[in-house]
Motif scaffolding. Sequence first.
Motif, mmCIF file in Angstrom:
data_model
loop_
_atom_site.group_PDB
_atom_site.id
_atom_site.type_symbol
_atom_site.label_atom_id
_atom_site.label_comp_id
_atom_site.label_asym_id
_atom_site.label_seq_id
_atom_site.Cartn_x
_atom_site.Cartn_y
_atom_site.Cartn_z
ATOM 1 N N GLN A 1 0.818 -1.213 0.000
ATOM 2 C CA GLN A 1 0.000 0.000 0.000
ATOM 3 C C GLN A 1 0.853 1.265 0.000
ATOM 4 N N LEU A 2 1.938 1.263 0.750
ATOM 5 C CA LEU A 2 2.831 2.426 0.717
ATOM 6 C C LEU A 2 3.393 2.631 -0.683
ATOM 7 N N LEU A 3 3.807 1.550 -1.321
ATOM 8 C CA LEU A 3 4.345 1.649 -2.671
ATOM 9 C C LEU A 3 3.294 2.199 -3.630
ATOM 10 N N ARG A 4 2.088 1.665 -3.566
ATOM 11 C CA ARG A 4 1.011 2.123 -4.452
ATOM 12 C C ARG A 4 0.766 3.627 -4.291
ATOM 13 N N TYR A 5 0.638 4.083 -3.062
ATOM 14 C CA TYR A 5 0.262 5.475 -2.853
ATOM 15 C C TYR A 5 1.436 6.450 -2.962
ATOM 16 N N ILE A 6 2.655 5.975 -2.793
ATOM 17 C CA ILE A 6 3.810 6.827 -3.084
ATOM 18 C C ILE A 6 3.932 7.001 -4.596
ATOM 19 N N LEU A 7 3.693 5.934 -5.339
ATOM 20 C CA LEU A 7 3.672 6.071 -6.799
ATOM 21 C C LEU A 7 2.564 7.024 -7.242
ATOM 22 N N LEU A 8 1.400 6.927 -6.612
ATOM 23 C CA LEU A 8 0.271 7.753 -7.019
ATOM 24 C C LEU A 8 0.479 9.233 -6.685
ATOM 25 N N PHE A 9 0.806 9.533 -5.436
ATOM 26 C CA PHE A 9 0.859 10.936 -5.011
ATOM 27 C C PHE A 9 2.240 11.586 -5.149
ATOM 28 N N PRO A 10 3.261 11.192 -4.365
ATOM 29 C CA PRO A 10 4.536 11.904 -4.492
ATOM 30 C C PRO A 10 5.216 11.762 -5.857
ATOM 31 N N VAL A 11 5.038 10.631 -6.537
ATOM 32 C CA VAL A 11 5.647 10.488 -7.856
ATOM 33 C C VAL A 11 4.682 10.941 -8.951
ATOM 34 N N GLY A 12 3.478 10.381 -8.958
ATOM 35 C CA GLY A 12 2.531 10.653 -10.032
ATOM 36 C C GLY A 12 1.940 12.048 -10.013
ATOM 37 N N VAL A 13 1.238 12.372 -8.952
ATOM 38 C CA VAL A 13 0.569 13.677 -8.887
ATOM 39 C C VAL A 13 1.595 14.808 -8.838
ATOM 40 N N MET A 14 2.686 14.612 -8.106
ATOM 41 C CA MET A 14 3.719 15.657 -8.080
ATOM 42 C C MET A 14 4.349 15.852 -9.453
ATOM 43 N N GLY A 15 4.536 14.766 -10.195
ATOM 44 C CA GLY A 15 5.075 14.889 -11.544
ATOM 45 C C GLY A 15 4.140 15.675 -12.450
ATOM 46 N N LEU A 16 2.849 15.389 -12.342
ATOM 47 C CA LEU A 16 1.866 16.116 -13.149
ATOM 48 C C LEU A 16 1.792 17.579 -12.736
ATOM 49 N N TRP A 17 1.895 17.835 -11.438
ATOM 50 C CA TRP A 17 1.902 19.203 -10.923
ATOM 51 C C TRP A 17 3.123 19.969 -11.449
ATOM 52 N N ALA A 18 4.285 19.320 -11.435
ATOM 53 C CA ALA A 18 5.498 19.970 -11.940
ATOM 54 C C ALA A 18 5.379 20.223 -13.443
ATOM 55 N N PHE A 19 4.789 19.284 -14.166
ATOM 56 C CA PHE A 19 4.539 19.490 -15.596
ATOM 57 C C PHE A 19 3.699 20.743 -15.813
ATOM 58 N N LEU A 20 2.600 20.844 -15.104
ATOM 59 C CA LEU A 20 1.724 22.010 -15.256
ATOM 60 C C LEU A 20 2.473 23.305 -14.942
#
Length: 165
Positions: free
Chosen positions: A36-55
């Motif tokens: 679960q930690l892996l799933r949600y670290i991929l989702l939020f700190p990696v995924g959402v943060m990456g999309l936020w940085a893109f924007l």
Amino acid sequence: MVFWFPLLSWLAAIVAAVLVLLRGPRPITFGAVVDQLLRYILLFPVGVMGLWAFLGHVFFAEQAAASIGWAPSPFQFEVGMANLGIGLAGVIGAFLRSPGFRAAVGVVAFGFLGGAGVGHLVQIAETGNMAAGNAGPILYTDFINPLAVLGLLLLQRLTRRAPAA
């Protein structure tokens, strides 16, 4: 926001993982915590943060550059595109349980974000740039995010190989 977003993404990851674990089967195993930690670290700190940085780098380049303590640059578009790729891969990796895919996300994130983190450290040492987007939480998450993914993948692999007690 550049100061708070990395912290909030980690908070979201931890809260989401805890909530899923609390609602899941008992007993809660170490392997389930890692999953679960892996799933949600991929989702939020990696995924959402990456999309936020893109924007930020693509659509709000002047504000993003200012938050880092830099002048706007055409290279921000390229940085934004790299963040888009990492962000999308993180979101996909959160739901696609392939260890190989997740490892690839971790390696690419480590290469790009780790390199960016080293760049931030160089800027601090050479110019004293302590802007929030250079020396704030983003500096730490540039290293922590990919290391957390790769470390949790290693723990997951070791846990699955461990003989049952």
